[in-house]
Design a protein around this motif. Structure first.
Motif, PDB file in Angstrom:
ATOM      1  N   ASP A 427      27.848  11.081  -0.564  1.00  0.00           N
ATOM      2  CA  ASP A 427      27.223  11.880  -1.614  1.00  0.00           C
ATOM      3  C   ASP A 427      26.232  12.863  -0.964  1.00  0.00           C
ATOM      4  O   ASP A 427      25.236  12.462  -0.360  1.00  0.00           O
ATOM      5  CB  ASP A 427      26.500  10.950  -2.589  1.00  0.00           C
ATOM      6  CG  ASP A 427      25.926  11.694  -3.778  1.00  0.00           C
ATOM      7  OD1 ASP A 427      25.943  11.129  -4.869  1.00  0.00           O
ATOM      8  OD2 ASP A 427      25.453  12.847  -3.613  1.00  0.00           O
ATOM      9  N   LEU A 430      22.486  12.842  -2.539  1.00  0.00           N
ATOM     10  CA  LEU A 430      21.679  11.725  -2.030  1.00  0.00           C
ATOM     11  C   LEU A 430      21.373  11.928  -0.554  1.00  0.00           C
ATOM     12  O   LEU A 430      20.281  11.624  -0.078  1.00  0.00           O
ATOM     13  CB  LEU A 430      22.427  10.397  -2.223  1.00  0.00           C
ATOM     14  CG  LEU A 430      22.504   9.853  -3.637  1.00  0.00           C
ATOM     15  CD1 LEU A 430      23.327   8.574  -3.666  1.00  0.00           C
ATOM     16  CD2 LEU A 430      21.106   9.593  -4.180  1.00  0.00           C
ATOM     17  N   ASN A 499      23.279   5.109  -0.509  1.00  0.00           N
ATOM     18  CA  ASN A 499      24.321   6.129  -0.401  1.00  0.00           C
ATOM     19  C   ASN A 499      25.515   5.605   0.402  1.00  0.00           C
ATOM     20  O   ASN A 499      26.679   5.812   0.028  1.00  0.00           O
ATOM     21  CB  ASN A 499      23.740   7.384   0.268  1.00  0.00           C
ATOM     22  CG  ASN A 499      24.672   8.578   0.186  1.00  0.00           C
ATOM     23  OD1 ASN A 499      25.766   8.487  -0.373  1.00  0.00           O
ATOM     24  ND2 ASN A 499      24.259   9.691   0.748  1.00  0.00           N
ATOM     25  N   SER A 503      28.975   5.296  -1.458  1.00  0.00           N
ATOM     26  CA  SER A 503      30.052   6.184  -1.015  1.00  0.00           C
ATOM     27  C   SER A 503      31.218   5.403  -0.439  1.00  0.00           C
ATOM     28  O   SER A 503      32.377   5.756  -0.631  1.00  0.00           O
ATOM     29  CB  SER A 503      29.536   7.159   0.055  1.00  0.00           C
ATOM     30  OG  SER A 503      28.419   7.844  -0.423  1.00  0.00           O
TER      31      SER A 503
END
Ligand code: HEM
Ligand SMILES: [Cu+2]
Length: 563
Positions: A427, A430, A499, A503
């Motif tokens: 991301d 983020l 994150n 992810s």
């Protein structure tokens, strides 16, 4: 993926969790080093939190630790420094990314000696366990600083941690053995396993950098291993190699240590510069300015790095004529280092820059490392160093070099190669929050330390209440500022971990080549299967690694494996 399954069937290893501990696949070993190194970074960071709390608020009971005695403080500082350099920077920058990238970027199916590779990680893991054990033995962990100068480090009566210091030394020695074994693989693999057509100047610079770093390590570590064994004998069986009373010489240790210790800075620096150059070329869509210049400058840096070690000994009673020699060599080495930065800036020049998360990290590396480099010039001048030696100025200087190398460099590489490693995109929003939440507080931690150092605040002191001249309200405020900034920075690391997990579990799938890069690792599926490429699909190389925006080609990148 029927053909991958076919390839997979050649892998008759152990199954289950053992499969991971006993795998010889370079990508699995890379992940082992990566995750172990990251876990150690959490431990080393926790230690920084504990002693920064003690420094700002002397005597408080630190949440999660309790009160910090003077001895515990020494042990925390020593182990924080040792962990960050030996168990975070080296395993992550060299071992993890070297293992992951070298075979993939040169088109090989694995390292030349996969079993030595596995052994390297296993020995490393033992060193981690020994080090962690050393913290819990009677008397506590070793507190004689990561440089382990005798007589403090040799004598249990002085350092109060007999077993702790011995275990620490054994852990460091084991870690060196692990990296010697790892280095053999990097060098031989780069020499022998390149894809057909890949000539010396077609090798991506980051691979060269990791290999040159491995060579530096192998050439410099010998004297220190000898020194470590001598110190171990001094500690345990009463020899006196470093004990003047027994005819020994403590300064000898300083030579053996820093002959390794200074090149070590370049051992970790070179891979980080390598990451930055790959990222900058891709996100500026530019050919690297001066590939050969960069390569030979790196070699020159490596050679010079062996002639600067005594700049750590300007206050150790060195002959002033020798001090002049080492001042000059130290100032000389800033030329090739500056040149490496100039090459990167020239690569950025006129590029169409995309500010993705990895690119932000790469640019931040340049900015922060520059501060580290410039302040190093002060310390390299022997006259000035006599004042600054062992103050917080030194501390701020080397954190401005090591933090960009070990932390910023790692985040750059990790966010850039994450899609290849895990097959998912991270991301970006983020990623950027985490970036700013790390880089801004970082400066507020360490800029105050430059001031404190200039006012004469000495390092390795746990409680400045006993030093009223160093405890003026202004100095107290600066220490508080540094500690609060650390708390902010640590808090933002949770964004990173969140994150990663988010992810990895539910990020959008990454294709083979999400960044439209031209190096070979982007020609395999993400993540790459066992063996990296099918035997029938092993890439052929036609050109250098950085053909971006080449006017002879209609696309803005021209992969190395496309005729
Ligand atoms: C998380 C941010 C960090 C903070 C707030 C921090 C803070 C500190 C402080 C305050 C000291 C000195 C304490 C004293 O001498 O009394 C220290 C020592 C040290 N740190 Fe860090 N540090 C950080 C990250 C790192 C990193 C990333 C590295 C290297 C990769 C590193 C390497 C060292 C070394 C080598 C020492 C010297 C240890 C010794 O004197 O034996 N630190 N750190
Ligand atoms: Cu040095």
């Amino acid at each position: 993926m029927a053909d991958n399954a076919l390839h997979e069937s050649h892998d008759h290893g152990p199954q289950g969790i053992l499969k991971y501990l006993w795998s010889t696949d370079h990508k699995v070993i890379a992940m082992q080093y990566l995750f172990t190194g990251m876990a150690m970074a959490v431990i080393g960071g926790f230690m920084a939190y504990v002693f920064r709390m003690q420094l700002a608020f002397p005597g408080i009971s630190v949440p999660g630790f309790g009160q910090v005695s003077a001895h515990e403080y020494n042990s925390l500082v020593t182990n924080h420094g040792s962990i960050m350099i030996f168990w975070v920077a080296m395993p992550v920058l060299i071992a993890a990314f070297g293992n992951f990238l070298i075979p993939l970027m040169i088109g090989a199916d694995d390292m030349v000696f996969p079993r030595i590779n596995r052994l390297s990680y296993q020995i490393f893991l033992v060193s981690v366990i020994v080090l962690l054990l050393s913290l819990f033995v009677e008397g506590g962990g070793f507190g004689g600083a990561w440089t382990a100068y005798p007589p403090l480090s040799a004598d249990g009566d002085l350092n109060q941690t007999d077993l702790g210091s011995t275990l620490w030394l054994i852990a460091v020695a084991l870690e060196f053995v692990a990296f010697l074994l790892g280095g053999i693989n990097f060098i031989t693999t780069l020499m022998n396993s390149r894809a057909p057509g890949m000539k010396a100047y077609d090798i991506p610079l980051v691979c060269w950098m990791i290999v040159i770093a491995s060579i530096l390590f192998m050439l410099s570590v010998g004297p220190l291993i000898a020194g470590a064994i001598m110190l171990l004998f001094d500690q345990t069986i009463g020899t006196g190699f470093f004990d003047p009373a027994a005819g020994g010489d403590p300064i000898l240790w300083q030579h053996l240590f820093w002959f390794f210790g200074h090149p070590e800075v370049y051992v970790v620096l070179l891979p980080a510069i390598g990451f930055v150059i790959e990222i900058v070329a891709v996100f500026a869509r530019k050919k690297v300015f001066g590939y050969k210049l960069m390569l030979y400058t790196t070699v020159a840096t490596g050679v010079l790095s062996f002639f600067v070690w005594a700049h750590h000994q300007f206050v150790a009673g060195i002959d002033p004529r020798m001090a002049n020699v080492f001042t000059i060599t130290t100032l000389l080495i800033s030329i090739p280092i500056a040149e490496l930065l100039f090459v990167i800036i020239a690569t950025l020049w006129g590029g169409s820059i995309r500010f993705t998360t990895p690119m932000l990290w790469a640019l931040a590396f340049m900015a922060e490392f520059l501060i580290g480099g410039v302040t190093g010039i002060f310390l390299g001048a022997s006259g000035a160093d006599i004042y600054f030696h062992d103050t917080y100025f030194v501390l701020a200087h080397f954190h401005y070099t090591f933090f960009p190398i070990a932390i910023i460099g790692t985040f750059a590489a990790f966010t850039y190669w994450f899609p290849k490693m895990f097959g998912k995109m991270m991301d970006d929003r983020l990623g950027k929050i985490h970036f700013w939440g790390t880089v801004i507080p970082f400066n507020f931690i360490f800029i105050p330390l430059f001031f404190l150092g200039s006012f004469g605040q000495h390092r390795r002191i746990s409680n400045f209440e006993y030093h009223p001249d160093l405890n003026t309200p202004f100095m107290y405020d600066l220490r508080e500022l540094a500690t609060y900034s650390l708390l902010v920075m640590l808090a933002f690391q949770f964004v990173f971990f969140y994150n990663c997990i988010k992810s990895w579990r539910s990020g959008p799938k990454a294709g083979k080549n999400p960044w439209r890069a031209s190096t070979l690792e982007w020609t395999t599926p993400s993540p790459p299967p066992h063996g990296n490429w099918l035997v029938s699909e092993l890439p052929n190389v036609y050109r250098g690694p950085y053909e971006y925006s080449n006017p002879e080609h209609d696309e803005d990148f021209w992969p190395q494996d496309k005729p």
